[in-house]
Design a protein around this motif. Structure first.
Motif, PDB file in Angstrom:
ATOM      1  N   LEU A 293       0.849  -1.188   0.000  1.00 12.69           N
ATOM      2  CA  LEU A 293       0.000   0.000   0.000  1.00 12.69           C
ATOM      3  C   LEU A 293       0.889   1.243   0.000  1.00 12.69           C
ATOM      4  CD1 LEU A 293      -2.809  -0.945   2.564  1.00 12.69           C
ATOM      5  CD2 LEU A 293      -2.799  -1.237   0.077  1.00 12.69           C
ATOM      6  N   ILE A 294       0.501   2.243  -0.799  1.00 15.87           N
ATOM      7  CA  ILE A 294       1.367   3.406  -1.012  1.00 15.87           C
ATOM      8  C   ILE A 294       0.717   4.682  -0.487  1.00 15.87           C
ATOM      9  CG2 ILE A 294       2.507   2.374  -3.003  1.00 15.87           C
ATOM     10  CD1 ILE A 294       0.711   4.072  -4.811  1.00 15.87           C
ATOM     11  N   ASP A 295       1.580   5.697  -0.248  1.00 15.27           N
ATOM     12  CA  ASP A 295       1.089   6.993   0.204  1.00 15.27           C
ATOM     13  C   ASP A 295       0.962   7.942  -0.987  1.00 15.27           C
ATOM     14  OD1 ASP A 295       3.673   7.835  -0.422  1.00 15.27           O
ATOM     15  OD2 ASP A 295       4.356   7.773   1.667  1.00 15.27           O
ATOM     16  N   ASP A 296       0.674   9.206  -0.709  1.00 14.18           N
ATOM     17  CA  ASP A 296       0.450  10.188  -1.779  1.00 14.18           C
ATOM     18  C   ASP A 296       1.676  10.389  -2.661  1.00 14.18           C
ATOM     19  OD1 ASP A 296      -2.163  10.643  -1.058  1.00 14.18           O
ATOM     20  OD2 ASP A 296      -1.681  12.292   0.312  1.00 14.18           O
ATOM     21  N   ASP A 297       2.864  10.102  -2.129  1.00 15.99           N
ATOM     22  CA  ASP A 297       4.097  10.290  -2.901  1.00 15.99           C
ATOM     23  C   ASP A 297       4.492   9.041  -3.692  1.00 15.99           C
ATOM     24  OD1 ASP A 297       4.396  12.886  -1.903  1.00 15.99           O
ATOM     25  OD2 ASP A 297       5.369  12.130  -0.081  1.00 15.99           O
ATOM     26  N   GLY A 298       3.681   7.996  -3.620  1.00 14.75           N
ATOM     27  CA  GLY A 298       3.992   6.767  -4.338  1.00 14.75           C
ATOM     28  C   GLY A 298       4.934   5.841  -3.604  1.00 14.75           C
TER      29      GLY A 298
ATOM     30  N   GLY B 148      -6.918   1.548  -6.887  1.00 12.77           N
ATOM     31  CA  GLY B 148      -7.423   2.904  -6.681  1.00 12.77           C
ATOM     32  C   GLY B 148      -8.212   3.066  -5.393  1.00 12.77           C
ATOM     33  N   GLU B 149      -8.407   1.979  -4.632  1.00 12.43           N
ATOM     34  CA  GLU B 149      -9.172   2.085  -3.396  1.00 12.43           C
ATOM     35  C   GLU B 149      -8.389   2.876  -2.358  1.00 12.43           C
ATOM     36  OE1 GLU B 149     -10.131  -1.906  -5.346  1.00 12.43           O
ATOM     37  OE2 GLU B 149      -8.304  -0.795  -4.789  1.00 12.43           O
ATOM     38  N   SER B 150      -9.073   3.709  -1.630  1.00 13.72           N
ATOM     39  CA  SER B 150      -8.462   4.476  -0.551  1.00 13.72           C
ATOM     40  C   SER B 150      -9.545   4.833   0.454  1.00 13.72           C
ATOM     41  CB  SER B 150      -7.793   5.754  -1.089  1.00 13.72           C
ATOM     42  OG  SER B 150      -8.757   6.608  -1.672  1.00 13.72           O
ATOM     43  N   GLY B 151      -9.135   5.418   1.547  1.00  6.16           N
ATOM     44  CA  GLY B 151     -10.078   5.915   2.532  1.00  6.16           C
ATOM     45  C   GLY B 151     -11.026   4.844   3.050  1.00  6.16           C
TER      46      GLY B 151
ATOM     47  N   THR C 162      -5.334  -6.115  -2.899  1.00  4.66           N
ATOM     48  CA  THR C 162      -6.182  -5.885  -4.073  1.00  4.66           C
ATOM     49  C   THR C 162      -5.469  -6.314  -5.349  1.00  4.66           C
ATOM     50  OG1 THR C 162      -5.442  -3.608  -4.540  1.00  4.66           O
ATOM     51  CG2 THR C 162      -7.192  -3.891  -2.906  1.00  4.66           C
ATOM     52  N   ASN C 163      -4.151  -6.494  -5.268  1.00  6.18           N
ATOM     53  CA  ASN C 163      -3.359  -6.987  -6.395  1.00  6.18           C
ATOM     54  C   ASN C 163      -3.476  -8.521  -6.412  1.00  6.18           C
ATOM     55  OD1 ASN C 163      -1.109  -8.078  -7.874  1.00  6.18           O
ATOM     56  ND2 ASN C 163      -0.097  -6.086  -7.738  1.00  6.18           N
ATOM     57  N   LYS C 164      -3.973  -9.076  -7.506  1.00  7.51           N
ATOM     58  CA  LYS C 164      -4.222 -10.515  -7.574  1.00  7.51           C
ATOM     59  C   LYS C 164      -2.966 -11.343  -7.346  1.00  7.51           C
ATOM     60  CE  LYS C 164      -8.251 -10.303 -10.645  1.00  7.51           C
ATOM     61  NZ  LYS C 164      -8.819 -10.717 -11.959  1.00  7.51           N
TER      62      LYS C 164
ATOM     63  N   ASP D 181      -6.318   0.780  10.953  1.00  7.00           N
ATOM     64  CA  ASP D 181      -6.855   2.128  10.747  1.00  7.00           C
ATOM     65  C   ASP D 181      -5.998   2.796   9.673  1.00  7.00           C
ATOM     66  OD1 ASP D 181      -8.261   4.429  10.911  1.00  7.00           O
ATOM     67  OD2 ASP D 181      -7.731   4.905  12.983  1.00  7.00           O
ATOM     68  N   ILE D 182      -6.288   2.471   8.423  1.00  7.83           N
ATOM     69  CA  ILE D 182      -5.474   2.929   7.291  1.00  7.83           C
ATOM     70  C   ILE D 182      -5.783   4.401   7.018  1.00  7.83           C
ATOM     71  CG2 ILE D 182      -4.964   2.548   4.850  1.00  7.83           C
ATOM     72  CD1 ILE D 182      -5.907  -0.359   5.239  1.00  7.83           C
ATOM     73  N   PRO D 183      -4.788   5.288   7.027  1.00  6.98           N
ATOM     74  CA  PRO D 183      -5.043   6.713   6.798  1.00  6.98           C
ATOM     75  C   PRO D 183      -5.691   6.978   5.436  1.00  6.98           C
ATOM     76  CG  PRO D 183      -2.836   6.375   7.677  1.00  6.98           C
ATOM     77  CD  PRO D 183      -3.367   5.021   7.330  1.00  6.98           C
ATOM     78  N   ASP D 184      -6.391   8.099   5.327  1.00  4.53           N
ATOM     79  CA  ASP D 184      -7.127   8.420   4.103  1.00  4.53           C
ATOM     80  C   ASP D 184      -6.217   8.548   2.887  1.00  4.53           C
ATOM     81  OD1 ASP D 184      -9.607   8.319   5.209  1.00  4.53           O
ATOM     82  OD2 ASP D 184      -9.819  10.480   5.499  1.00  4.53           O
ATOM     83  N   GLY D 185      -4.972   8.989   3.045  1.00  6.47           N
ATOM     84  CA  GLY D 185      -4.109   9.212   1.887  1.00  6.47           C
ATOM     85  C   GLY D 185      -3.471   7.964   1.316  1.00  6.47           C
ATOM     86  N   ILE D 186      -3.731   6.808   1.909  1.00 14.04           N
ATOM     87  CA  ILE D 186      -3.109   5.560   1.465  1.00 14.04           C
ATOM     88  C   ILE D 186      -3.956   4.948   0.350  1.00 14.04           C
ATOM     89  CG2 ILE D 186      -2.225   3.325   2.195  1.00 14.04           C
ATOM     90  CD1 ILE D 186      -0.922   5.909   3.393  1.00 14.04           C
TER      91      ILE D 186
END
Length: 740
Positions: A353-358, A420-423, A380-382, A410-415
């Motif tokens: 899982l990545i943050d806003d900076d990739g 493409g799933e987030s929040g 989510t990656n098969k 508790d995954i932060p919203d920016g992850i």
């Protein structure tokens, strides 16, 4: 908890215009908007309401990702009901009536109002002129919907996840993606209606906090998707689980007693405890290891290895477990430790899982990771999902009985995930994918699928996995009540089994008296299942000889009950009904019974009234409509009555429901002692048998004819008839008739 969203600027859906009707669906246009409302007869007694922009509802080719998301929530996508649409032409109420037999949904054209009927009785009605509102954000394009339904003064609200307090959730407020909320998406009333918001996005449930006369759902999703159920609570759970998925089988060994390893305890010390259980003839089947994770990815290879500090020789470990006739459950987590070659490589691949900076997001260390920071696998990656599941299966093939995994982070919203799933959507999806991957590893190659995954995670469709680990609430009488209430609230939400922890290794143990210990054990025996806690003060050996004898007594009861309890879980696969059933779920037409909300039905046949405070006198309410037989005395009581029962520590107020039977297995020390050819030993009858019993591998059938019951499948079993009945065996058939 996230703050309630501002809906100051909303588009209230006021007027509908009819577009068209088909066999299963009716379409309406919303005046002065581009929105359409679809009403579908999804199943008998189940309506589906979808509202969105017309192009969103009419899309015939959803993306692969959209289909995957839909399958995460719904096991049945296609409608199987039929709709009869007619017009309402009353002067003060123009609209439409959408009927399915005696169930109907009435829609008033203007101002928009929706009402659910069974015959002439109105079960549920939306707030007049404020049934549904939509807000579209001016800048971010976000869409939110507010659905408002009226509540009667005595309308109780059940479901919506775990509660350690009252089962009636009215007056509360829950946010679906807040882990601390312990929320699930189904809400129902004993009056005969239920609601399920079908969304992976955030749903805020206002259960009368803002307005005590309204239930309001705020849904942050471009498409409003709501299922409305009509029926008794048992039928609502049946339809809800048929729609969203039902549990797989747990198998036989998970039904035996569990032992949770104490934090920091060595495996050698834990196995010595198992030997103590065996020496004292205390039944035991499973050892569950404590955190941190005892296996995980190697630092430089995508292969699992056992932690050498805890397991130096896996073959020797499994040989010792096999010699003791115990299975192993062990903690795992879907991550890779920071600072390792695998973290760097999978960050480059985009497998975390990545943050806003990739960059791969670094999660702070916890108990399972041994305090080391880690990255979460992007399930989510098969390819990632498949790798993690296959590695788990390899350990299962080696001898691991069940992985134990809590993945409700508790995954932060920016992850962001690869899809493409987030929040809120990512927080909802992640524990679901983790549990499914583990279940695939344990049970996916078996026919039928059979296995358990130990987890405390709650998410939509959690009821597809039979085993839910209960809370470690404490070591006093209040904690006993809390763990019971948590189990009953989850049962009201469609979860088939929540197991109990007998005390808590995480809390001071000073309040655990011998009386409380035995009362807690007795309640746990008459439940889905439970686990002993491995610290010395919470094990039977910490108590006096009289208490240890009582432990042995109740554990013998546990193993005798296994065929019945497993039969209830097998029944859940067909009906969606849980093992422990609240009074509101089992007796919705008896408002007095619902007040006694710490009593419960164990399956269809047994009413259990556990002792939740010191003393030997326990009050019991026997619901009206049935007679009840005291398992301890054999006495018969009429329903609709309240009694004070004297129960020593070797007894528990348990009553058999008239017309039912209880099938018991033999006394055993572990499930390996069970003879699969003869799983049953004895049958107890509560009055004249009218119902086929719920029991594992049930081949017992009851038929009534000319005032007698004829039963097949009781060969070789001892039969204990109720007073006033006589038993005659005729070859493979048993005749039960009233004594002359």
């Amino acid at each position: 908890m996230p703050p309630k969203s501002d809906l100051a600027h909303v588009t209230q859906l006021v007027t509908l215009n009819f577009i068209t009707a088909k066999l299963t669906r009716a379409d309406f246009a919303c005046d002065d908007t581009e929105l359409q409302l679809q009403v579908e007869a999804h199943a008998p007694g189940v309506y589906r309401l979808r509202c969105a922009a017309a192009e969103s509802l009419q899309s015939d080719k959803p993306s692969a990702r959209s289909r995957a998301h839909a399958e995460m929530l719904l096991a049945r996508q296609e409608a199987v009901g039929e709709l009869a649409v007619s017009s309402i032409a009353e002067p003060a109420q123009l609209g439409w009536r959408l009927e399915q037999g005696d169930i109907a949904l009435e829609i008033v054209r203007s101002p928009l109002e929706i009402a659910l009927y069974r015959g002439d009785e109105c079960l549920l009605r939306t707030q007049p002129g404020a049934a549904l509102a939509c807000k579209q954000g001016a800048g971010d394009g976000a869409v939110a919907w507010r659905f408002s339904a009226e509540l009667d003064g005595d309308d109780a609200l059940h479901g919506l996840g775990e509660s350690g307090g009252e089962q009636d959730r009215r007056g509360g407020f829950l946010v679906s993606d807040a882990p601390a909320a312990r929320a699930l998406p189904l809400v129902w009333s004993p009056k005969g209606w239920g609601l399920y918001v079908n969304s992976l996005q955030r749903v805020e449930h206002d259960l009368g906090r803002e307005n005590p006369d309204l239930y309001q759902a705020l849904v942050h999703d471009p498409v409003f998707d709501l299922f409305i159920f009509a029926g008794e609570p048992a039928e609502i759970l049946n339809q809800y689980t048929a729609l969203t998925g039902r549990a797989g089988q747990p198998g036989l060994w998970p039904m035996g007693v569990w032992l949770d390893q104490a934090p920091g305890q060595s495996i050698d010390d834990t196995l010595r405890l198992v030997q103590e259980f065996r020496a004292n003839q205390w039944g035991l089947d499973v050892v569950r290891l404590a955190a941190p994770a005892v296996y995980g990815f190697q630092a430089d290879k995508p292969a699992f290895e056992w932690a050498p500090a805890r397991v130096s020789d896996t073959r020797d470990l499994f040989a010792r477990l096999q010699a003791l006739n115990v299975q192993l459950a062990a903690p795992s987590f879907p991550g890779v430790l920071c600072g390792t070659h695998m973290f760097a490589e999978w960050e480059d691949r985009g497998w975390l899982l990545i943050d806003d900076d990739g960059n791969a997001h670094v999660f702070p260390g916890d108990d399972v990771s041994g305090g080391q920071d880690f990255g979460l696998l992007d399930l989510t990656n098969k390819d990632v999902y498949k790798l993690w599941s296959e590695r788990q299966r390899q350990l299962v093939d080696e001898g691991l009985g069940s992985p134990s995994c809590d993945a409700q982070f508790d995954i932060p919203d920016g992850i962001t995930a690869r899809g493409g799933e987030s929040g809120p959507a990512l927080r909802t999806i992640y524990p679901l994918l983790a549990r499914q991957a583990l279940f695939d590893a344990v049970a996916g190659h078996k026919t039928p699928q059979e296995g358990v995954i130990c987890s405390t995670d709650l998410f939509p469709a959690v009821q597809r996995f039979a085993w839910q680990t209960g809370p470690q609430a404490g070591n006093d009488w209040a904690a006993l009540q809390q763990t019971l209430r948590a189990a009953l609230s989850l049962a009201d939400s469609g979860v088939p089994v929540q197991t109990h922890c007998l005390g808590s290794a995480r809390h001071p143990v000073g309040g655990m008296t011998p009386e409380l210990y035995i009362r807690w054990l007795a309640m746990s025996v008459f439940s889905g299942n439970f686990s002993f806690q491995g610290i010395p003060a919470l094990l039977p050996g910490a108590f006096d000889s009289a208490t240890r004898e009582l432990v042995q007594h109740w554990l013998q009861w546990r193993y005798r009950l296994i065929p019945y309890v497993l039969g209830i879980i097998e029944d859940a696969v067909r009906t969606g009904l849980p093992v422990q059933r609240s009074m509101a779920l089992a007796f919705p037409s008896d408002p007095v019974a619902q007040v006694w909300d710490t009593q419960y039905m164990l399956g269809p046949a047994l009413l259990v009234a556990p002792a939740l405070q010191p003393g030997s006198h326990i009050q019991v309410y026997l619901p009206k409509g049935d007679a009840w037989w005291d398992l301890n005395t054999g006495w018969r009581y009429e329903g609709g009555t309240t009694w004070t029962v004297e129960a020593g520590l070797d007894t528990l107020p348990v009553f058999g429901r008239e017309g039912h039977m209880l099938c018991l297995g033999p006394t055993a020390q572990h499930t390996g002692d069970f003879n699969s050819a003869r799983i049953l030993d004895e049958v107890w009858m509560f009055g004249m048998p009218e119902h086929s019993p719920v029991v594992m591998r049930n081949k017992i059938r009851v038929m009534q004819m000319q005032g007698s019951s004829y039963i097949k499948g009781l060969e070789g079993l001892r039969i204990l008839p109720a007073e006033g009945l006589e038993v005659k065996r005729r070859g493979a058939e048993v005749r039960i008739s009233r004594a002359r």
